[in-house]
Design a protein around this motif. Sequence first.
Motif: not given
Length: 479
Positions: A41-58, A113-120
């Motif tokens: 799920i995460s790999t599928t929605i990640l482009p949408s996440v970046v478009r909304e909250i930014g952070g393409m470098d990460y 988002m990265l903090v959440g992914r780490l805890v997940q």
Amino acid sequence: MTDTHTVSTSPGWGELLSGGNLIRSIALSGGVALHAVNLYISTTILPSVVREIGGMDYYAWNMTLFVVASILGAALSSPVLAHVGPRGGYGIAGLIFIIGTLVCTMANDMPIMLVGRLVQGFGGGILLALAYAMVRRVYVEQLWPRALALLSSMWGIATLLGPAVGGVFAELGLWRGAFLVLVPFAALVVLAAVFVLPQREPGRSPGEPLPLTQLLLLTLAVFAASWGGVGKDLSSIAIGMAAALVLIVLLVLVERRSNCKLLPRNTFRLPAALGSLYSTSALLAGTVTCTEIFLPLFLQELHGRSPLQAGYIAAVMSAGWTAAAISASGFQARRRVIAVHAGPVLSVGAMVILAAALPWAGQIGDWLPLTLICGALVVGGAGVGLAYPHLSAMVLRVAPPDEADNAASSIMTVQLCATAFGAALAGLAVNLAGGSTSSGGIDVANAARWLFITVAVAPAFCLLIMNSASFTQASERYR
């Protein structure tokens, strides 16, 4: 505890999926599915996440941090099991996963988002490893291969469900909802575990101290390999990969001399039955990882497939894995060993076909190379599916009784490490083989060809390990 009713010599799926075993199977397979579906799920929605909250470098750090945290969670599952028992372990891991998922849902910038992914990843890693550790505790031995095949098949199912769920929410512009639907799923898994898994056994030792040094070295090695795999020039690639190699060597040396073990004792001492089993499992798992990471890109660039089409063509490999794992789970005696040895042979053949067919686009019509690609993916996935559940069952059979929990949970630690290092090596192979064209891009056809030639080395090396005395000894005990 296991059911007390009599189990036949070659029990079928009905005995695994009926009575008390049905709820146990839901709890254990649900934990694996939760982690795996979340990954896709995460790999599928990640482009949408970046478009909304930014952070393409990460962008890549979403996967790197998730996998590293999963490795740490899987490695720590044995101490968690010793301290709080199966029921408490599932409860803690599920709660951690839910907290991480809610953080991802509420993230308004990439650092959150990265903090959440780490805890997940940490909670999911514990759930993954606990599922394998529980197999020997809650099922009779005759059911181990089928139970392990069920757990293994969850990855194939996740490959089909994850992109579909993520894609629907992404299309609706509601990517946060894709994370949110995981929360009730996680709660259901924890609830099932509370009802059917045992509490901490009275008088059981709380376990040894945590192998903190080994965990630190492993984490640094993963980061170094990941950095080297995406290096922009040869010097950064060489430094990253050399650092990863040095850290792995240090890890092995520390593990051999330490009284506080990350993996079961004697894993790195020859001859070592467990070491040969873990190595073979890691190489086969790495074959799938390297294939799935870049295959959608190659299908889009070389064969003109849409992202959705490319994603589901790539999922054919997981379908082959799942079908073979379920079909071979009932094998007995010598047929089990034959299945294990056949797995790497099929995987080598599949990688060679992919190396030839993927760059072969538009020469005599696209239908022929696509047919070969799909056939190779089915065969390659089936090779892993034939071998992997039986390799896991062999680990449970040969593990010392006093280290059975650690040996079982280490199955997932090893697979996650293979995923992390496989991704790094795949990136390295593509970067080196693709090179730069005169237009500033990469030679995708050459990258595809050399990636799969390189990947074919992994299952080929499995065949060498299978001829070793330690692996033969483990095979004899499994018949």
